[in-house]
Design a protein around this motif. Structure first.
Motif, PDB file in Angstrom:
ATOM      1  N   LYS A   1       0.404  -0.101  -1.069  1.00  0.00           N
ATOM      2  CA  LYS A   1       1.368   0.758  -0.376  1.00  0.00           C
ATOM      3  C   LYS A   1       1.803   1.928  -1.253  1.00  0.00           C
ATOM      4  CE  LYS A   1       4.048  -2.748   0.974  1.00  0.00           C
ATOM      5  NZ  LYS A   1       5.160  -3.477   1.643  1.00  0.00           N
ATOM      6  N   ALA A   2       1.959   1.687  -2.559  1.00  0.00           N
ATOM      7  CA  ALA A   2       2.400   2.748  -3.467  1.00  0.00           C
ATOM      8  C   ALA A   2       1.380   3.879  -3.566  1.00  0.00           C
ATOM      9  CB  ALA A   2       2.671   2.169  -4.859  1.00  0.00           C
TER      10      ALA A   2
ATOM     11  N   PRO B   1       1.309  -5.975   5.816  1.00  0.00           N
ATOM     12  CA  PRO B   1       0.637  -6.418   4.586  1.00  0.00           C
ATOM     13  C   PRO B   1       0.249  -7.887   4.702  1.00  0.00           C
ATOM     14  CG  PRO B   1       2.987  -6.138   4.212  1.00  0.00           C
ATOM     15  CD  PRO B   1       2.711  -5.598   5.575  1.00  0.00           C
TER      16      PRO B   1
ATOM     17  N   ASP C   1       1.978  -4.305  -2.642  1.00  0.00           N
ATOM     18  CA  ASP C   1       2.838  -3.196  -3.080  1.00  0.00           C
ATOM     19  C   ASP C   1       2.035  -2.134  -3.822  1.00  0.00           C
ATOM     20  OD1 ASP C   1       5.113  -4.228  -1.938  1.00  0.00           O
ATOM     21  OD2 ASP C   1       5.799  -5.233  -3.770  1.00  0.00           O
ATOM     22  N   ASP C   2       1.007  -2.543  -4.572  1.00  0.00           N
ATOM     23  CA  ASP C   2       0.138  -1.567  -5.242  1.00  0.00           C
ATOM     24  C   ASP C   2      -0.551  -0.690  -4.203  1.00  0.00           C
ATOM     25  OD1 ASP C   2       0.688  -2.675  -7.787  1.00  0.00           O
ATOM     26  OD2 ASP C   2      -0.911  -4.148  -7.543  1.00  0.00           O
TER      27      ASP C   2
ATOM     28  N   THR D   1      -1.644  -6.327  -5.725  1.00  0.00           N
ATOM     29  CA  THR D   1      -0.670  -6.800  -4.748  1.00  0.00           C
ATOM     30  C   THR D   1      -0.585  -5.805  -3.578  1.00  0.00           C
ATOM     31  OG1 THR D   1       1.228  -5.633  -5.695  1.00  0.00           O
ATOM     32  CG2 THR D   1       0.668  -7.794  -6.641  1.00  0.00           C
TER      33      THR D   1
ATOM     34  N   ASP E   1       0.401  -1.945 -14.836  1.00  0.00           N
ATOM     35  CA  ASP E   1       1.596  -2.772 -14.725  1.00  0.00           C
ATOM     36  C   ASP E   1       1.440  -4.105 -15.446  1.00  0.00           C
ATOM     37  OD1 ASP E   1       4.204  -2.679 -13.754  1.00  0.00           O
ATOM     38  OD2 ASP E   1       3.737  -3.915 -12.007  1.00  0.00           O
TER      39      ASP E   1
END
Length: 317
Positions: free
Chosen positions: A275-276, A312, A272-273, A270, A264
């Protein structure tokens, strides 16, 4: 953005563009594949027949300028058919080692669950240590080295469940799924289907080796490391789970998150990384209790629940 991260992002985009010519409309799955590649991990693709699992693996292999082997796993496949074996040479009066398909940069293990557990176990050492030991002699495989394995979830006759130790060696597990309506129309409207063999190489193995070291430089803040550890710990405490994520799995999870961030264009991870990648990195490592399996509970559902319950870093306090 550092030059190294920019180079990795540019290479990832070139590979995505190349693979997308064969596998249309599946950018997310392609990104997971590249995440595993740059992180130095292996990928397991489980999906219904005809969704493009083998095409994805072949397209990646053709887009990377290196050696490629494809091995169709069958019940009569022997360990030596994978690793290679020593054969007697009458001319020299000695045994000579003949390399097996595993001595390649990318090994496509098609329908891996059709081979016996004994044969599947031939991959354990090489997937972890990047070497093969035959007749007491250890031989390194080329670098980079990546196993892309496929299996069908519905055709279980004549198949063997992958051992937990082998599942744990796959960094990520993903599926491709059927294309949406617009993508399917686009595919059917093409005058000629592009085959993976027609693709040109867009990156060398030496460049992949160098880019894998770039992933090491991606920063994971202490709060991110703590977040990963909390998710892994929760997987072991879930009442539906008999065996949670191992330390090896936790390390692979964090490294995959670093690779995902680098693709990215970022040199930091992060939430979000994390969680993804939670489901692709953790679900296949869970061994459920028999009662949970009987009730139809899936590892993916458990991981989703764990992610929902674990706050998070930015939400803690």
């Amino acid at each position: 953005m550092s030059d190294d991260i920019a180079r990795l992002q540019e290479t990832a985009q070139a590979l995505t563009d190349s693979i997308s010519r064969v596998l249309v409309g599946k950018e997310h799955t392609i990104r997971l594949t590249l995440t595993s590649l740059f992180a130095g991990g292996h990928l397991l693709l489980e999906d219904n027949p005809g969704t493009g699992k083998t095409s994805l693996a072949k397209a990646l292999a053709k887009s990377v300028e290196g050696s490629v082997s494809r091995l169709q796993f069958t019940p009569d496949l022997l360990p030596g058919d994978i690793t290679g074996m020593s054969i007697w040479n009458q001319g020299t009066g000695s045994f000579e080692f003949h390399n097996g398909p595993v001595f390649a940069n990318i090994l496509l293990a098609d329908e891996i669950n059709r081979a016996s557990p004994k044969t599947q176990s031939a991959l354990l050492e090489v997937m972890q240590e990047r070497r093969v030991t035959v007749d007491g002699v250890s031989r390194p495989v080329p670098t980079p080295f990546m196993v892309i394995a496929t299996q069908n979830p519905i055709e279980q006759a004549g198949t063997y469940r992958l051992p937990e130790a082998q599942l744990d060696r796959f960094m990520l597990k993903s599926s491709i799924g059927y294309p949406d309506h617009a993508t399917l129309v686009d595919i059917l409207s093409q005058e000629r289907e592009i085959d993976a063999s027609e693709l040109d190489s867009v990156v060398t193995t030496a460049e992949i080796d160098a880019l894998q070291t770039v992933v090491d430089k991606v920063h994971a803040a202490p709060a991110i490391v703590d977040y990963v550890a909390r998710l892994v710990g929760a997987s072991r405490r879930a009442e539906e789970v008999r065996l949670g994520v191992s330390v090896r799995g936790a390390k692979a999870f964090l490294r995959a998150a670093k690779s995902y961030a680098a693709i990215d264009g970022r040199d930091f991870v992060t939430p979000d990384d994390v969680k993804a990648l939670a489901s692709p990195a953790l679900a296949h490592r869970l061994v459920l209790a028999p009662e949970a399996e009987f009730d139809g509970v899936t590892p993916e559902v458990i991981v989703q629940q764990i992610v929902l319950e674990a706050k998070p870093p930015r939400e803690r306090g």
